[in-house]
Structure formats: C-alpha cells, structure tokens
Write a protein that holds these residues in place. Structure first.
Motif, PDB file in Angstrom:
ATOM      1  N   LEU A 188       0.841  -1.191   0.000  1.00 48.24           N
ATOM      2  CA  LEU A 188       0.000   0.000   0.000  1.00 48.24           C
ATOM      3  C   LEU A 188       0.881   1.248   0.000  1.00 48.24           C
ATOM      4  N   VAL A 189       0.659   2.139  -0.990  1.00 48.41           N
ATOM      5  CA  VAL A 189       1.497   3.341  -1.088  1.00 48.41           C
ATOM      6  C   VAL A 189       0.691   4.630  -0.909  1.00 48.41           C
ATOM      7  N   TRP A 190      -0.632   4.563  -1.085  1.00 48.05           N
ATOM      8  CA  TRP A 190      -1.460   5.782  -0.970  1.00 48.05           C
ATOM      9  C   TRP A 190      -2.891   5.326  -0.737  1.00 48.05           C
ATOM     10  N   ASN A 191      -3.612   6.033   0.133  1.00 48.13           N
ATOM     11  CA  ASN A 191      -5.007   5.653   0.375  1.00 48.13           C
ATOM     12  C   ASN A 191      -5.763   6.803   1.017  1.00 48.13           C
ATOM     13  N   ASP A 192      -7.064   6.677   0.990  1.00 46.00           N
ATOM     14  CA  ASP A 192      -7.955   7.544   1.755  1.00 46.00           C
ATOM     15  C   ASP A 192      -9.134   6.700   2.202  1.00 46.00           C
ATOM     16  N   GLU A 193      -9.345   6.637   3.510  1.00 54.58           N
ATOM     17  CA  GLU A 193     -10.436   5.857   4.088  1.00 54.58           C
ATOM     18  C   GLU A 193     -11.657   6.726   4.379  1.00 54.58           C
TER      19      GLU A 193
ATOM     20  N   PHE B 140      -1.680  13.773  -6.531  1.00 52.08           N
ATOM     21  CA  PHE B 140      -1.241  12.379  -6.505  1.00 52.08           C
ATOM     22  C   PHE B 140      -1.458  11.770  -7.886  1.00 52.08           C
ATOM     23  N   ALA B 141      -0.441  11.097  -8.375  1.00 55.74           N
ATOM     24  CA  ALA B 141      -0.529  10.324  -9.611  1.00 55.74           C
ATOM     25  C   ALA B 141       0.370   9.110  -9.442  1.00 55.74           C
ATOM     26  N   PHE B 142       0.155   8.096 -10.244  1.00 55.71           N
ATOM     27  CA  PHE B 142       1.017   6.925 -10.165  1.00 55.71           C
ATOM     28  C   PHE B 142       1.147   6.274 -11.531  1.00 55.71           C
ATOM     29  N   GLN B 143       2.244   5.545 -11.690  1.00 55.22           N
ATOM     30  CA  GLN B 143       2.529   4.807 -12.923  1.00 55.22           C
ATOM     31  C   GLN B 143       2.827   3.363 -12.577  1.00 55.22           C
TER      32      GLN B 143
ATOM     33  N   ILE C 229     -11.197   0.741  -5.451  1.00 50.84           N
ATOM     34  CA  ILE C 229     -12.119   1.723  -4.890  1.00 50.84           C
ATOM     35  C   ILE C 229     -13.396   0.977  -4.495  1.00 50.84           C
ATOM     36  N   ARG C 230     -13.758   1.050  -3.235  1.00 50.95           N
ATOM     37  CA  ARG C 230     -15.001   0.415  -2.774  1.00 50.95           C
ATOM     38  C   ARG C 230     -16.100   1.471  -2.753  1.00 50.95           C
ATOM     39  N   ALA C 231     -17.168   1.209  -3.497  1.00 53.12           N
ATOM     40  CA  ALA C 231     -18.211   2.223  -3.648  1.00 53.12           C
ATOM     41  C   ALA C 231     -19.562   1.563  -3.910  1.00 53.12           C
ATOM     42  N   LYS C 232     -20.603   2.334  -3.662  1.00 56.90           N
ATOM     43  CA  LYS C 232     -21.967   1.929  -3.974  1.00 56.90           C
ATOM     44  C   LYS C 232     -22.551   2.979  -4.908  1.00 56.90           C
ATOM     45  N   LEU C 233     -23.158   2.532  -6.001  1.00 57.84           N
ATOM     46  CA  LEU C 233     -23.598   3.429  -7.060  1.00 57.84           C
ATOM     47  C   LEU C 233     -25.114   3.596  -7.049  1.00 57.84           C
ATOM     48  N   GLY C 234     -25.559   4.830  -6.980  1.00 60.44           N
ATOM     49  CA  GLY C 234     -26.978   5.107  -7.109  1.00 60.44           C
ATOM     50  C   GLY C 234     -27.403   5.065  -8.563  1.00 60.44           C
ATOM     51  N   SER C 235     -28.693   4.817  -8.811  1.00 54.82           N
ATOM     52  CA  SER C 235     -29.219   4.726 -10.170  1.00 54.82           C
ATOM     53  C   SER C 235     -30.296   5.774 -10.389  1.00 54.82           C
ATOM     54  N   ALA C 236     -30.337   6.304 -11.597  1.00 54.33           N
ATOM     55  CA  ALA C 236     -31.360   7.265 -12.000  1.00 54.33           C
ATOM     56  C   ALA C 236     -31.269   7.424 -13.509  1.00 54.33           C
ATOM     57  N   LYS C 237     -32.334   7.838 -14.118  1.00 48.95           N
ATOM     58  CA  LYS C 237     -32.275   8.128 -15.549  1.00 48.95           C
ATOM     59  C   LYS C 237     -31.311   9.299 -15.772  1.00 48.95           C
ATOM     60  N   GLY C 238     -30.330   9.082 -16.609  1.00 44.98           N
ATOM     61  CA  GLY C 238     -29.346  10.121 -16.871  1.00 44.98           C
ATOM     62  C   GLY C 238     -28.183  10.133 -15.908  1.00 44.98           C
ATOM     63  N   ALA C 239     -28.147   9.175 -14.947  1.00 42.24           N
ATOM     64  CA  ALA C 239     -27.037   9.124 -13.989  1.00 42.24           C
ATOM     65  C   ALA C 239     -25.845   8.411 -14.630  1.00 42.24           C
TER      66      ALA C 239
ATOM     67  N   MET D 223     -23.508   8.638  -5.080  1.00 44.13           N
ATOM     68  CA  MET D 223     -22.431   7.666  -5.195  1.00 44.13           C
ATOM     69  C   MET D 223     -21.674   7.691  -3.875  1.00 44.13           C
ATOM     70  N   GLU D 224     -21.681   6.566  -3.160  1.00 46.87           N
ATOM     71  CA  GLU D 224     -21.012   6.486  -1.864  1.00 46.87           C
ATOM     72  C   GLU D 224     -19.642   5.832  -2.030  1.00 46.87           C
ATOM     73  N   VAL D 225     -18.608   6.498  -1.569  1.00 46.70           N
ATOM     74  CA  VAL D 225     -17.248   5.992  -1.693  1.00 46.70           C
ATOM     75  C   VAL D 225     -16.732   5.649  -0.309  1.00 46.70           C
ATOM     76  N   ASP D 226     -16.423   4.382  -0.087  1.00 47.86           N
ATOM     77  CA  ASP D 226     -15.983   3.901   1.219  1.00 47.86           C
ATOM     78  C   ASP D 226     -14.485   4.131   1.395  1.00 47.86           C
ATOM     79  N   TRP D 227     -13.689   3.741   0.390  1.00 45.73           N
ATOM     80  CA  TRP D 227     -12.241   3.955   0.474  1.00 45.73           C
ATOM     81  C   TRP D 227     -11.601   3.862  -0.897  1.00 45.73           C
ATOM     82  N   VAL D 228     -10.383   4.393  -0.988  1.00 44.37           N
ATOM     83  CA  VAL D 228      -9.531   4.301  -2.172  1.00 44.37           C
ATOM     84  C   VAL D 228      -8.155   3.826  -1.707  1.00 44.37           C
ATOM     85  N   ARG D 229      -7.601   2.795  -2.379  1.00 46.03           N
ATOM     86  CA  ARG D 229      -6.304   2.260  -1.990  1.00 46.03           C
ATOM     87  C   ARG D 229      -5.461   1.984  -3.238  1.00 46.03           C
ATOM     88  N   VAL D 230      -4.213   2.455  -3.192  1.00 40.76           N
ATOM     89  CA  VAL D 230      -3.291   2.268  -4.307  1.00 40.76           C
ATOM     90  C   VAL D 230      -2.085   1.472  -3.816  1.00 40.76           C
TER      91      VAL D 230
END
Length: 278
Positions: A47-52, A119-122, A128-138, A269-276
């Motif tokens: 793990l080199v970068w994250n946001d919880e 932050f960028a990486f190569q 990314i753990r997330a839950k996606l809401g639905s709607a017409k045009g979303a 759109m709910e974002v739980d965490w991001v881990r790189v």
C-alpha cells in the motif's frame, strides 16, 4: 563503552537495516507522482497511498473538487457543498436538481473529486469500494487521466475508465480510450473495453492492475477485462507509460447516457475507500 552510549548507535544501525530490508516500491517524480520501480512484478503489493474517508471532510492535500468544464461529462460539476457529504466514514457525491438558479442557471449540479496535481502513479494496483446510485441520466464514474502532457492533447495521452455505470443497468463498463481507439478507430485490435455484471444495490470494489504490458480491470478482486500492449500496431495504442491521476464523480447526462429525469434526483455515489498499491 557504556550501554547507554552504545544504544543510539545500535538503534541507528537497526533503522538502516529495516530501511534496506523494506525498500519503497516506488520513486517519486515531480513531488507527487509515484513511479513503480522496475522488476517488482513478482513481488507482493504494498500500500502506497489511500484515503479511508474517516475524517468527515475532503482532504485538500489529496483531492480537489472537480470544476465545471465543457466535456460531455463535466457540464454540471460544482464545488457547491450540497453535492458533497460524509456519513459513516464514506464520501457521498451527489447529483441534484439546482433549486436556486439565480446565480447558476444550470438545471443540475454534480459532485466529483480528483487527485490532479496532488497524486498520480505509474503502474500498480488501485481499488475503490463504492456503492452506485441509479437514476435516468445518472453516470457515476471512476477513471484516470494522464498527469502530464507526454504525447499531446487529448486523447493522445489516453484515458482509463476503471468503472462507468449508466441509468439503471446491472452492469458496469470498463474501457480504454486513446488516439488509437478514437481517431484511428482501432477499437477491436485489441478490444478496448468490456462489461461486467454486478449487484448495484450493494458496495462493490472496482479495480485496476496496471503493468507495463497490460491493463487488467477487476470487480471485487476478480479480473473482468484485459487490455494488452501490442508491438505490431501504431505506437498510439499504448500511451499508458506515464503517471495518471484519479477522478471519481457522480455525473449527469451526456450523449451516451441521455437526459436526466429530475423526478429521480437526488442520486448518490457512496465511496468507502480508495487504496493504491505498488
């Protein structure tokens, strides 16, 4: 020599040994770009970068709210606090009706964040753990763009769409875009994208494993689509040899997704965490 005098020298030696035994898997370029060191592809991910997202606010050292822009996806981007929230350690990005058009006459407003300039990486792995809401045009999306201008104006530096979801569909799209796919129309040599079925009503982990010779897209830890580097085609097929930054946004409308239905809003759109990892 007394033990008390020997102790600092001993600890210093231990520190040097620990550092030499646990080298960082990256080198930093331009102050914020994590370039994975070579010959690490048979080693365990680190793990080199994250946001919880446990602080209850956007970390300004990691993220910037995406400003409105003229791209098909960016018409309604805003920094308006109504499009951002935190709940139970999760970042919530919203697409809403604009109820007050006295200062902003756009019918909708959407929230999104990116790591551009921070932050960028190569090469490496991102999840990314997330839950996606639905709607017409979303049109919630998790994607990446080049941090630098190595090959020229878009789309020459490429685009990596880790996840896109539209309307009420039970599948996600995982895609690459470049001069090769868009201008030269080489979308099948090799195939530049795929889809994966998922349960949109629960949290899912969307990911990418990025190697010098391939992009491996994942869903909940399982490979779903691979885009390989080819040697016998136009060089524009592989702009993925430079640092990329991350974008996460709750988009609305666009030529692909269609028009929004205001009766379906707000959508989140709910974002739980991001881990790189590298």
């Amino acid at each position: 020599m007394k033990i008390s005098k020997m102790l600092p020298h001993f600890l210093l030696g231990v520190g040097i040994m620990v550092q030499s035994c646990n080298p960082k898997p990256y080198k930093i370029s331009e102050g914020h770009s994590y370039i994975q060191k070579s010959k690490r592809y048979d080693k365990e991910w680190k793990l080199v970068w994250n946001d919880e997202f446990n602080e209850g606010k956007i970390d300004s050292e990691k993220w910037t709210k995406i400003p409105p822009n003229s791209a098909d996806w960016g018409n309604y981007m805003t920094s308006d606090p109504k499009c951002y929230a935190f709940e139970d350690g999760k970042l919530i990005l919203k697409g809403i009706k604009n109820e007050d058009q006295s200062k902003d006459d756009r019918p909708y407003l959407t929230g999104g964040v990116y790591t551009k300039g921070k932050f960028a990486f190569q090469f490496g792995k991102i999840e990314i753990r997330a839950k996606l809401g639905s709607a017409k045009g979303a049109w919630p999306a998790i994607w990446m763009l080049a941090e630098q201008n190595k090959y020229g104006n878009y789309p020459k530096n490429g685009e990596i769409d880790i996840m896109e979801h539209i309307n009420f569909e039970d599948r996600i799209y995982q895609t690459t875009h470049s001069y090769y796919t868009l201008n030269l129309k080489q979308t099948d040599n090799p195939p530049h994208g795929g889809t994966a079925d998922f349960d949109k009503d629960v949290f899912n982990t969307f990911g990418l494993e990025w190697y010098p010779d391939k992009l491996v897209f994942t869903l909940n830890g399982e490979p779903t689509f691979t885009y390989p580097r080819l040697d016998d085609v136009d060089k524009s097929q592989w702009p993925y040899d430079q640092p990329f930054y991350l974008l996460i946004d709750m988009q609305l409308e666009g030529s692909w997704v269609g028009t929004a239905n205001p009766d379906d809003l707000p959508v989140e759109m709910e974002v739980d965490w991001v881990r790189v990892y590298q």
